[in-house]
Scaffold this active site. Structure first.
Site, mmCIF file in Angstrom:
data_model
loop_
_atom_site.group_PDB
_atom_site.id
_atom_site.type_symbol
_atom_site.label_atom_id
_atom_site.label_comp_id
_atom_site.label_asym_id
_atom_site.label_seq_id
_atom_site.Cartn_x
_atom_site.Cartn_y
_atom_site.Cartn_z
ATOM 1 N N VAL A 146 16.992 -57.660 30.886
ATOM 2 C CA VAL A 146 17.050 -58.969 30.377
ATOM 3 C C VAL A 146 16.478 -58.129 28.914
ATOM 4 O O VAL A 146 16.019 -57.333 28.849
ATOM 5 C CB VAL A 146 15.788 -59.437 30.485
ATOM 6 C CG1 VAL A 146 14.080 -59.375 30.926
ATOM 7 C CG2 VAL A 146 15.390 -61.007 29.802
ATOM 8 N N HIS A 147 16.450 -58.961 27.393
ATOM 9 C CA HIS A 147 16.554 -59.009 26.468
ATOM 10 C C HIS A 147 16.277 -60.360 25.523
ATOM 11 O O HIS A 147 16.676 -60.648 25.640
ATOM 12 C CB HIS A 147 17.098 -58.072 25.720
ATOM 13 C CG HIS A 147 17.197 -57.663 24.112
ATOM 14 N ND1 HIS A 147 18.840 -57.454 23.388
ATOM 15 C CD2 HIS A 147 15.674 -57.656 23.626
ATOM 16 C CE1 HIS A 147 17.641 -57.082 22.225
ATOM 17 N NE2 HIS A 147 16.522 -56.941 22.302
ATOM 18 N N ILE A 148 14.705 -60.067 25.632
ATOM 19 C CA ILE A 148 14.635 -61.433 25.101
ATOM 20 C C ILE A 148 14.111 -61.274 23.122
ATOM 21 O O ILE A 148 14.210 -60.319 23.396
ATOM 22 C CB ILE A 148 12.346 -61.431 25.910
ATOM 23 C CG1 ILE A 148 12.292 -60.986 26.898
ATOM 24 C CG2 ILE A 148 12.578 -62.478 24.471
ATOM 25 C CD1 ILE A 148 12.951 -62.332 28.141
#
Length: 353
Positions: A146-148
């Protein structure tokens, strides 16, 4: 060779034996626009990446660059490596992909490679999930990359962080009795209150101190944004650390940010695995080569994105707002107030107008 699995069907298998602990090292790395024409040294990336067995990569802009990295690793290690890359995710014109990269002698992909459907549209970039197994022991681990979203403030990041508790529960259903890891760039330190929902589900951060984003000063790091949240008490975590790669490569922070990444990778070891991050020998890098200044009226989006306080979306806004007569004109860009423009000016990266 690279393998691309997009939206693979998920099968929930019940009644599997409880997962034990294999012997593998798992890392995550934001490779800062891997695949753009930004002068990245894939050979240097590979030297660091050989230190772990399984990687979750963020900010992948072109799958061909992952293939190049895979080939570089095979040449460097004399071993076979594999990779798979998600389709592009993102709400705006700026989109990126996730990739998994692994050493075939140690790790095998098993099932369930899929981008989260995100029924509530909670994520700007939906997580990418897959299950892997240790080749020797057969023990499994379920991964979510994931890349917030960064946004303009921490408040923009906290909704996605809280939503990770839902991802955690969903992983339990999709990969039953398999230890879970959520890996990536969270743009938020692990001690923030927004993490409490995930902690309540039994997850814990592998890295609790230090920082992973490279400051402009050699040896200094700014923020602890990159991490691996794992099944505490279920996954046999035997070690974890931040890989301060500029020291290993013999590079200044400025040069590291220019040709490798502005983020340091982090890793976790499972069972008896030992990381193999070593100093680089026999390769010369021109430390004196200074990147050209960035022209607000001419630079590409990828070059503008190198400026502090400017992400991909703001880079596009800058291009749309041209021409600029002075750097102060950046205050016309949404989210760039006087203080942030002063940060950009003090970086010394902008050409004189």
């Amino acid at each position: 060779m690279p393998k691309r699995l997009l939206g693979a069907a998920l099968t929930v298998v019940l009644g599997l034996p409880a997962a034990a602990s294999g012997d593998m090292s798992v890392g995550t790395w934001n490779l800062e626009h891997l695949g753009w024409d930004n002068g990245k040294r894939i050979d240097l990336v590979a030297h660091i990446a050989q230190g772990a067995d399984l990687w979750a990569l963020t900010e992948v802009m072109d799958e061909a660059a992952v293939s190049q990295l895979e080939s570089e690793l095979e040449s460097l290690t004399g071993e076979s490596w594999s990779s798979m890359t998600s389709h592009e995710v993102g709400r705006s014109s700026y989109q990126e992909s996730y990739s998994y990269l692994w050493r075939d002698s140690q790790v095998e992909y098993t099932k369930g490679a899929v981008v989260y459907r995100d029924p509530g549209d909670e994520f700007a970039r939906e997580p990418y999930l897959a299950e892997f197994r240790d080749v020797e022991t057969g023990d499994k681990v379920a991964m979510a990359a994931v890349h917030i979203v960064y946004g303009d403030s921490r408040a923009d990041r906290t909704p996605e962080i809280r939503q990770l508790a839902e991802i955690w529960d969903w992983m339990r259903e999709v990969y039953p009795e398999t230890p879970r890891i959520i890996a990536g760039d969270f743009n938020l330190a692990p001690d923030h209150d927004a993490w409490q929902m995930l902690r309540d589900e039994g997850a814990a951060p592998a890295i609790t101190s230090g920082a992973t984003t490279l400051s402009s000063t050699d040896g200094q790091y700014a923020n602890l944004y990159d991490n691996l949240w794992f099944d505490q008490g279920i996954l046999d975590n035997t070690g974890s650390d931040i890989v301060e790669f500029p020291d290993l490569l013999g590079l200044s922070h400025e040069k590291s940010r220019d040709i490798v990444s502005d983020h340091a990778p982090v890793y976790i070891t499972v069972g008896g695995a030992e990381p193999e991050f070593t100093a680089l020998e026999g390769v010369t890098v021109d430390q004196d080569a200074v990147p050209q200044c960035i022209d607000l009226n001419d630079a590409s989006a990828s070059r503008l994105d190198e400026l502090p306080q400017v992400g991909p979306a703001r880079a596009e806004d800058i291009i749309s707002a041209r021409p600029f007569e002075s750097i102060d004109g950046l205050t016309r860009i949404d989210g760039l107030g006087p203080a942030r423009v002063e940060d950009i000016e003090s970086s010394g990266m902008v050409c004189n107008l």
